[in-house]
Design a protein around this motif. Structure first.
Motif, mmCIF file in Angstrom:
data_model
loop_
_atom_site.group_PDB
_atom_site.id
_atom_site.type_symbol
_atom_site.label_atom_id
_atom_site.label_comp_id
_atom_site.label_asym_id
_atom_site.label_seq_id
_atom_site.Cartn_x
_atom_site.Cartn_y
_atom_site.Cartn_z
ATOM 1 N N LEU A 50 0.821 -1.205 0.000
ATOM 2 C CA LEU A 50 0.000 0.000 0.000
ATOM 3 C C LEU A 50 0.860 1.262 0.000
ATOM 4 N N VAL A 56 -4.937 2.108 2.374
ATOM 5 C CA VAL A 56 -5.185 1.359 3.606
ATOM 6 C C VAL A 56 -6.684 1.328 3.895
ATOM 7 N N HIS A 81 -1.726 3.581 11.616
ATOM 8 C CA HIS A 81 -2.783 2.871 10.898
ATOM 9 C C HIS A 81 -3.059 1.549 11.625
ATOM 10 N N TYR A 83 -4.455 -1.233 11.497
ATOM 11 C CA TYR A 83 -5.041 -2.292 10.672
ATOM 12 C C TYR A 83 -3.967 -3.327 10.358
ATOM 13 N N THR A 113 0.171 -1.937 9.907
ATOM 14 C CA THR A 113 0.263 -1.583 8.493
ATOM 15 C C THR A 113 0.820 -0.175 8.378
ATOM 16 N N PRO A 115 1.939 2.297 5.257
ATOM 17 C CA PRO A 115 2.094 2.466 3.814
ATOM 18 C C PRO A 115 3.455 3.033 3.439
ATOM 19 N N GLY A 132 0.820 -5.125 5.237
ATOM 20 C CA GLY A 132 -0.091 -5.415 6.346
ATOM 21 C C GLY A 132 0.174 -6.707 7.075
#
Length: 268
Positions: A50, A56, A81, A83, A113, A115, A132
């Motif tokens: 990502l 995301v 983030h 996630y 995660t 990016p 991720g």
């Protein structure tokens, strides 16, 4: 403290010695080859790397990423983030429950995660944070807890379900979870294997390292070390005997250390 250092070293050494012959030698040092391996697993899993927050969000809305929500067993610290891939979420929930039972403190997650646009300047070009499938954990100040966590992660690395590196700048554990291998591992030890079931999987029992089958599980740390040692000797054979022995060795050593510390506290 000298005794604790000896026990910690013995725990890690026992895990290393018992690694299956076909597995990558477990180590906390990290290497260029380990980064290549992590990157190849991400590509083989058809994961996207990502580029920004919008991507995301898009993958999270599509269900490819799950939100990581703090529990009584772990918390998030400055995670940009929150996630991760479903397998990583399951890994964090299982490991943190067992860690809190063993150490009476919460795991601290410092990155998930991340990016490409948010990668730090010293990030490796093959980092799998943008895919991720990685999680970073804070290093505990407690030597006993560090020994427990490192022994557990090395035992799992010996089974080729993840790759762990103890980073120095800033200090943390970087863990790349290999989704297919981890799912297969959960199926062997009685966990959930299908990604679609991860979100609703029941909370794991707080047992031994990454919850071995009941026949190989040792008592909690409050049990007598002699009983734990007796169960280790009585463990039946099987294909994973070497890995099980490593896990049990770590648990027994930590149990002995914790019991000693409690006795000293009562005398004080």
């Amino acid at each position: 403290m000298k005794i604790m250092r000896v026990l910690s070293a013995a725990a890690v050494a026992g895990t290393l010695a018992a690694a299956p012959a076909h597995a990558v030698e477990p180590t906390l040092r990290g290497s260029p080859s380990s980064m290549v391996r992590q990157h190849e697993v991400a590509k083989a899993s058809d994961y996207s790397f990502l580029r920004d927050a919008a991507e995301v969000k898009r993958l999270a809305e599509a269900g490819y990423l799950q939100r990581v929500k703090p529990t009584d067993d772990f918390r998030l610290a400055n995670v940009s983030h929150p996630y991760a891939r479903p397998e990583v979420v399951t890994f964090i929930e299982r490991l943190s429950a067992q860690y809190r039972e063993a150490c009476n403190e919460r795991l601290v997650v410092t990155s998930l995660t991340r990016p490409v646009g948010n990668q730090p300047s010293n990030a490796h070009k093959l980092s799998v944070h943008p895919a991720g499938m990685a999680v970073d954990l804070r290093i505990s100040r407690d030597a006993d807890c560090r020994a427990w966590l490192e022994g557990t992660l090395l035992a799992l690395e010996s089974r080729s379900v993840l790759d762990v590196t103890r980073e120095r700048n800033p200090p943390h554990y970087h863990i790349a979870v290999f989704p297919g291998a981890y799912s297969a591992y959960l199926a062997r030890v009685g966990g959930t294997s299908a990604p679609a079931q991860f979100a609703s999987a029941p909370r794991p029992r707080r047992a031994s390292l990454e919850e071995e089958p009941a026949s190989t599980r040792i008592p909690p740390t409050r049990s007598k070390p002699a009983a734990a040692a007796a169960r280790m000797v009585a463990t039946p054979g099987g294909d994973d005997d070497s890995g099980v022995l490593a896990v049990l060795t770590v648990c027994v050593l930590v149990s002995i250390a914790f019991a000693g510390r409690k006795r000293r506290a009562r005398r004080a």
